[in-house]
Design a protein around this motif. Sequence first.
Motif, PDB file in Angstrom:
ATOM      1  N   SER A  60       0.831  -1.215   0.000  1.00  0.00           N
ATOM      2  CA  SER A  60       0.000   0.000   0.000  1.00  0.00           C
ATOM      3  C   SER A  60       0.860   1.259   0.000  1.00  0.00           C
ATOM      4  N   GLU A  61       1.976   1.230   0.749  1.00  0.00           N
ATOM      5  CA  GLU A  61       2.867   2.393   0.749  1.00  0.00           C
ATOM      6  C   GLU A  61       3.484   2.624  -0.622  1.00  0.00           C
ATOM      7  N   MET A  62       3.883   1.541  -1.295  1.00  0.00           N
ATOM      8  CA  MET A  62       4.451   1.684  -2.629  1.00  0.00           C
ATOM      9  C   MET A  62       3.422   2.216  -3.615  1.00  0.00           C
ATOM     10  N   LEU A  63       2.187   1.726  -3.514  1.00  0.00           N
ATOM     11  CA  LEU A  63       1.140   2.225  -4.415  1.00  0.00           C
ATOM     12  C   LEU A  63       0.843   3.699  -4.156  1.00  0.00           C
ATOM     13  N   ARG A 110      13.449   7.998 -13.674  1.00  0.00           N
ATOM     14  CA  ARG A 110      14.337   7.320 -12.725  1.00  0.00           C
ATOM     15  C   ARG A 110      13.576   6.805 -11.513  1.00  0.00           C
ATOM     16  N   SER A 111      12.620   7.588 -11.035  1.00  0.00           N
ATOM     17  CA  SER A 111      11.822   7.133  -9.889  1.00  0.00           C
ATOM     18  C   SER A 111      10.971   5.920 -10.251  1.00  0.00           C
ATOM     19  N   PHE A 170      10.071  -0.055  -9.820  1.00  0.00           N
ATOM     20  CA  PHE A 170      10.018  -1.415 -10.348  1.00  0.00           C
ATOM     21  C   PHE A 170      11.089  -2.302  -9.705  1.00  0.00           C
ATOM     22  N   ILE A 171      12.274  -1.746  -9.486  1.00  0.00           N
ATOM     23  CA  ILE A 171      13.335  -2.532  -8.844  1.00  0.00           C
ATOM     24  C   ILE A 171      12.949  -2.892  -7.411  1.00  0.00           C
ATOM     25  N   SER A 172      12.376  -1.933  -6.699  1.00  0.00           N
ATOM     26  CA  SER A 172      11.969  -2.211  -5.316  1.00  0.00           C
ATOM     27  C   SER A 172      10.840  -3.233  -5.254  1.00  0.00           C
ATOM     28  N   LEU A 219       9.142  -8.760  -3.930  1.00  0.00           N
ATOM     29  CA  LEU A 219       8.581 -10.061  -4.306  1.00  0.00           C
ATOM     30  C   LEU A 219       9.548 -11.198  -3.994  1.00  0.00           C
ATOM     31  N   VAL A 220      10.833 -10.986  -4.291  1.00  0.00           N
ATOM     32  CA  VAL A 220      11.830 -12.022  -3.988  1.00  0.00           C
ATOM     33  C   VAL A 220      11.922 -12.258  -2.488  1.00  0.00           C
TER      34      VAL A 220
END
Length: 268
Positions: free
Chosen positions: A35-38, A127-128, A133-135, A140-141
Amino acid sequence: MTSTERRGHERSASAEFTRVDRTVKIQNATERLRSEMLNYVTNRFEEFSSEIKQASKMPLINEILQQPIVSHNDLVSINKVADETSAQTIASKQSVDIKKTLSAFPTKIFRMRASILTELLEVSHIRSIRQIFISILVLLVLQVAITDLFEKGAIDFQFDVIRWNFSNLSTCLRLWFCLFMSTCAIVYYCFHFWAYQRLSLIPISSSVSTDTEELKQKTTSLMIFDWLWLAAYCCYIGLFLYFPVHYILEENYPIVTRMIILIEQTVR
Protein backbone atom coordinates in the motif's frame (compact mmCIF):
# COMPACT_ATOMS: atom_id res chain seq x y z
CA MET A 1 -0.03 -39.16 31.84
CA THR A 2 -2.91 -36.77 31.55
CA SER A 3 -0.79 -33.84 32.74
CA THR A 4 2.02 -34.63 30.30
CA GLU A 5 -0.44 -35.03 27.44
CA ARG A 6 -2.07 -31.77 28.41
CA ARG A 7 1.30 -30.03 28.46
CA GLY A 8 2.17 -31.52 25.07
CA HIS A 9 -1.13 -30.32 23.61
CA GLU A 10 -0.58 -26.89 25.10
CA ARG A 11 2.94 -26.69 23.65
CA SER A 12 1.77 -27.78 20.20
CA ALA A 13 -1.11 -25.32 20.34
CA SER A 14 1.22 -22.50 21.39
CA ALA A 15 3.69 -23.38 18.62
CA GLU A 16 0.88 -23.44 16.06
CA PHE A 17 -0.41 -20.14 17.40
CA THR A 18 3.05 -18.52 17.15
CA ARG A 19 3.48 -19.83 13.59
CA VAL A 20 0.08 -18.47 12.56
CA ASP A 21 0.89 -15.20 14.30
CA ARG A 22 4.17 -14.92 12.38
CA THR A 23 2.50 -15.60 9.05
CA VAL A 24 -0.19 -13.03 9.82
CA LYS A 25 2.46 -10.48 10.74
CA ILE A 26 4.36 -11.18 7.52
CA GLN A 27 1.20 -10.82 5.45
CA ASN A 28 0.31 -7.57 7.22
CA ALA A 29 3.81 -6.21 6.67
CA THR A 30 3.75 -7.10 2.97
CA GLU A 31 0.31 -5.54 2.55
CA ARG A 32 1.52 -2.40 4.33
CA LEU A 33 4.58 -2.18 2.08
CA ARG A 34 2.44 -2.75 -0.99
CA SER A 35 0.00 0.00 0.00
CA GLU A 36 2.87 2.39 0.75
CA MET A 37 4.45 1.68 -2.63
CA LEU A 38 1.14 2.22 -4.42
CA ASN A 39 0.59 5.50 -2.58
CA TYR A 40 4.10 6.62 -3.48
CA VAL A 41 3.56 5.75 -7.14
CA THR A 42 0.24 7.59 -7.29
CA ASN A 43 1.72 10.66 -5.61
CA ARG A 44 4.64 10.73 -8.03
CA PHE A 45 2.32 10.42 -11.02
CA GLU A 46 0.12 13.20 -9.68
CA GLU A 47 3.14 15.46 -9.22
CA PHE A 48 4.34 14.62 -12.71
CA SER A 49 0.93 15.38 -14.25
CA SER A 50 0.66 18.66 -12.32
CA GLU A 51 4.11 19.75 -13.51
CA ILE A 52 3.17 18.93 -17.09
CA LYS A 53 -0.04 20.95 -16.76
CA GLN A 54 1.84 23.91 -15.32
CA ALA A 55 4.44 23.72 -18.08
CA SER A 56 1.79 23.51 -20.79
CA LYS A 57 -0.14 26.57 -19.60
CA MET A 58 -0.24 29.25 -22.30
CA PRO A 59 -0.98 32.94 -21.80
CA LEU A 60 -4.48 34.14 -22.54
CA ILE A 61 -5.45 36.05 -25.67
CA ASN A 62 -6.15 39.23 -23.70
CA GLU A 63 -2.68 39.11 -22.18
CA ILE A 64 -1.15 38.68 -25.62
CA LEU A 65 -3.16 41.62 -26.99
CA GLN A 66 -2.21 43.84 -24.05
CA GLN A 67 1.50 43.34 -24.65
CA PRO A 68 3.33 46.41 -26.01
CA ILE A 69 4.01 46.70 -29.73
CA VAL A 70 7.58 46.41 -30.98
CA SER A 71 9.29 49.78 -31.23
CA HIS A 72 10.95 51.29 -34.30
CA ASN A 73 14.47 50.68 -33.02
CA ASP A 74 13.68 47.03 -32.45
CA LEU A 75 12.38 46.74 -36.00
CA VAL A 76 15.55 48.31 -37.38
CA SER A 77 17.75 45.92 -35.41
CA ILE A 78 15.63 42.97 -36.52
CA ASN A 79 15.99 44.01 -40.15
CA LYS A 80 19.76 44.30 -39.74
CA VAL A 81 19.97 40.83 -38.25
CA ALA A 82 17.78 39.45 -41.03
CA ASP A 83 19.99 41.04 -43.69
CA GLU A 84 23.12 39.62 -42.08
CA THR A 85 21.62 36.14 -41.83
CA SER A 86 20.45 36.25 -45.46
CA ALA A 87 23.94 37.28 -46.57
CA GLN A 88 25.44 34.44 -44.53
CA THR A 89 23.01 31.91 -45.99
CA ILE A 90 23.81 33.07 -49.53
CA ALA A 91 27.53 32.75 -48.86
CA SER A 92 27.09 29.32 -47.31
CA LYS A 93 25.00 28.18 -50.28
CA GLN A 94 27.67 29.38 -52.66
CA SER A 95 30.37 27.55 -50.71
CA VAL A 96 28.26 24.40 -50.67
CA ASP A 97 27.74 24.63 -54.42
CA ILE A 98 31.49 25.04 -54.94
CA LYS A 99 32.17 22.00 -52.76
CA LYS A 100 29.60 19.95 -54.66
CA THR A 101 31.18 20.86 -57.96
CA LEU A 102 34.63 19.97 -56.66
CA SER A 103 33.71 16.68 -54.94
CA ALA A 104 31.59 13.98 -56.53
CA PHE A 105 30.10 12.80 -53.22
CA PRO A 106 28.60 15.08 -50.55
CA THR A 107 30.41 15.41 -47.27
CA LYS A 108 28.82 13.71 -44.28
CA ILE A 109 28.89 15.01 -40.74
CA PHE A 110 28.78 12.44 -37.95
CA ARG A 111 27.67 13.60 -34.53
CA MET A 112 27.75 11.87 -31.19
CA ARG A 113 24.24 11.41 -29.87
CA ALA A 114 22.91 9.83 -26.73
CA SER A 115 20.48 6.95 -26.93
CA ILE A 116 16.79 7.29 -26.17
CA LEU A 117 17.14 5.35 -22.93
CA THR A 118 19.85 7.64 -21.57
CA GLU A 119 17.79 10.69 -22.49
CA LEU A 120 14.77 9.23 -20.71
CA LEU A 121 16.78 8.37 -17.62
CA GLU A 122 17.86 11.99 -17.32
CA VAL A 123 14.27 12.78 -16.27
CA SER A 124 13.76 12.36 -12.54
CA HIS A 125 10.30 10.85 -12.90
CA ILE A 126 11.56 8.09 -15.19
CA ARG A 127 14.34 7.32 -12.73
CA SER A 128 11.82 7.13 -9.89
CA ILE A 129 9.65 4.73 -11.90
CA ARG A 130 12.71 2.55 -12.52
CA GLN A 131 13.51 2.51 -8.82
CA ILE A 132 9.89 1.61 -8.06
CA PHE A 133 10.02 -1.41 -10.35
CA ILE A 134 13.34 -2.53 -8.84
CA SER A 135 11.97 -2.21 -5.32
CA ILE A 136 8.82 -4.18 -6.24
CA LEU A 137 10.99 -6.96 -7.67
CA VAL A 138 13.13 -7.04 -4.52
CA LEU A 139 10.01 -7.16 -2.34
CA LEU A 140 8.58 -10.06 -4.31
CA VAL A 141 11.83 -12.02 -3.99
CA LEU A 142 11.98 -11.33 -0.26
CA GLN A 143 8.33 -12.33 0.19
CA VAL A 144 8.85 -15.67 -1.57
CA ALA A 145 12.06 -16.32 0.37
CA ILE A 146 10.45 -15.52 3.74
CA THR A 147 7.39 -17.67 3.05
CA ASP A 148 9.62 -20.60 2.03
CA LEU A 149 11.72 -20.10 5.15
CA PHE A 150 8.73 -20.13 7.50
CA GLU A 151 6.73 -22.87 5.77
CA LYS A 152 9.47 -25.25 4.57
CA GLY A 153 12.31 -24.28 6.86
CA ALA A 154 14.70 -23.55 3.97
CA ILE A 155 14.90 -21.29 0.92
CA ASP A 156 14.43 -23.17 -2.35
CA PHE A 157 15.05 -21.20 -5.55
CA GLN A 158 14.26 -24.20 -7.80
CA PHE A 159 17.55 -24.33 -9.70
CA ASP A 160 16.77 -27.91 -10.68
CA VAL A 161 14.32 -26.66 -13.29
CA ILE A 162 17.06 -24.58 -14.94
CA ARG A 163 19.45 -27.54 -14.93
CA TRP A 164 16.77 -29.76 -16.47
CA ASN A 165 16.08 -27.25 -19.25
CA PHE A 166 19.78 -27.19 -20.22
CA SER A 167 20.43 -30.89 -19.61
CA ASN A 168 20.56 -31.86 -23.31
CA LEU A 169 22.48 -28.83 -24.52
CA SER A 170 25.36 -30.64 -26.27
CA THR A 171 23.11 -32.59 -28.64
CA CYS A 172 21.07 -29.46 -29.21
CA LEU A 173 24.19 -27.54 -30.25
CA ARG A 174 25.21 -30.35 -32.61
CA LEU A 175 21.81 -30.27 -34.26
CA TRP A 176 21.95 -26.48 -34.48
CA PHE A 177 25.39 -26.65 -36.09
CA CYS A 178 24.10 -29.11 -38.69
CA LEU A 179 21.21 -26.80 -39.54
CA PHE A 180 23.52 -23.81 -39.77
CA MET A 181 26.01 -25.58 -42.03
CA SER A 182 23.24 -26.91 -44.27
CA THR A 183 22.05 -23.36 -44.84
CA CYS A 184 25.53 -21.90 -45.32
CA ALA A 185 26.96 -24.65 -47.52
CA ILE A 186 24.12 -26.29 -49.44
CA VAL A 187 21.72 -23.40 -49.99
CA TYR A 188 24.35 -20.77 -50.75
CA TYR A 189 26.34 -22.78 -53.29
CA CYS A 190 23.22 -24.14 -54.96
CA PHE A 191 21.81 -20.64 -55.29
CA HIS A 192 25.15 -19.44 -56.67
CA PHE A 193 25.17 -22.24 -59.25
CA TRP A 194 21.54 -21.57 -60.27
CA ALA A 195 22.06 -17.81 -60.60
CA TYR A 196 25.13 -18.12 -62.83
CA GLN A 197 24.02 -21.09 -64.94
CA ARG A 198 20.70 -19.58 -65.90
CA LEU A 199 22.48 -16.62 -67.51
CA SER A 200 23.57 -18.87 -70.36
CA LEU A 201 19.95 -19.94 -70.92
CA ILE A 202 18.45 -16.45 -71.11
CA PRO A 203 17.30 -15.77 -74.70
CA ILE A 204 18.89 -12.70 -76.26
CA SER A 205 17.03 -11.30 -79.27
CA SER A 206 18.77 -9.00 -81.73
CA SER A 207 18.00 -7.53 -85.11
CA VAL A 208 20.73 -9.58 -86.81
CA SER A 209 19.72 -13.03 -85.60
CA THR A 210 16.23 -14.03 -86.66
CA ASP A 211 16.30 -17.63 -85.45
CA THR A 212 13.04 -17.91 -83.51
CA GLU A 213 13.36 -21.65 -82.90
CA GLU A 214 16.57 -21.18 -80.94
CA LEU A 215 14.92 -18.49 -78.83
CA LYS A 216 11.98 -20.78 -78.10
CA GLN A 217 14.30 -23.62 -77.11
CA LYS A 218 16.19 -21.34 -74.74
CA THR A 219 13.00 -20.07 -73.11
CA THR A 220 11.65 -23.59 -72.59
CA SER A 221 14.97 -24.83 -71.22
CA LEU A 222 15.11 -21.82 -68.90
CA MET A 223 11.62 -22.54 -67.58
CA ILE A 224 12.46 -26.21 -67.02
CA PHE A 225 15.71 -25.24 -65.29
CA ASP A 226 13.95 -22.79 -62.96
CA TRP A 227 11.12 -25.19 -62.12
CA LEU A 228 13.56 -27.98 -61.28
CA TRP A 229 15.50 -25.78 -58.91
CA LEU A 230 12.27 -24.50 -57.36
CA ALA A 231 11.16 -28.08 -56.71
CA ALA A 232 14.56 -28.86 -55.17
CA TYR A 233 14.28 -25.81 -52.91
CA CYS A 234 10.77 -26.84 -51.79
CA CYS A 235 12.08 -30.32 -50.97
CA TYR A 236 14.90 -28.77 -48.94
CA ILE A 237 12.43 -26.62 -46.97
CA GLY A 238 10.27 -29.66 -46.25
CA LEU A 239 13.23 -31.70 -45.02
CA PHE A 240 14.49 -28.72 -43.02
CA LEU A 241 11.16 -28.51 -41.22
CA TYR A 242 10.64 -32.26 -40.74
CA PHE A 243 13.93 -33.72 -39.54
CA PRO A 244 14.66 -31.31 -36.62
CA VAL A 245 11.14 -31.73 -35.24
CA HIS A 246 11.38 -35.51 -35.57
CA TYR A 247 14.76 -35.49 -33.81
CA ILE A 248 13.41 -33.26 -31.01
CA LEU A 249 10.44 -35.55 -30.38
CA GLU A 250 12.57 -38.68 -30.54
CA GLU A 251 15.21 -37.40 -28.10
CA ASN A 252 12.58 -35.69 -25.87
CA TYR A 253 14.35 -32.34 -25.63
CA PRO A 254 13.50 -29.96 -22.77
CA ILE A 255 11.71 -26.68 -23.40
CA VAL A 256 14.73 -24.38 -23.74
CA THR A 257 16.61 -26.61 -26.19
CA ARG A 258 13.43 -27.06 -28.21
CA MET A 259 13.07 -23.29 -28.41
CA ILE A 260 16.67 -22.98 -29.68
CA ILE A 261 16.03 -25.38 -32.56
CA LEU A 262 12.61 -23.95 -33.41
CA ILE A 263 13.94 -20.38 -33.46
CA GLU A 264 16.76 -21.52 -35.75
CA GLN A 265 14.15 -23.02 -38.08
CA THR A 266 12.06 -19.86 -38.18
CA VAL A 267 15.09 -17.64 -38.75
CA ARG A 268 16.42 -19.74 -41.60
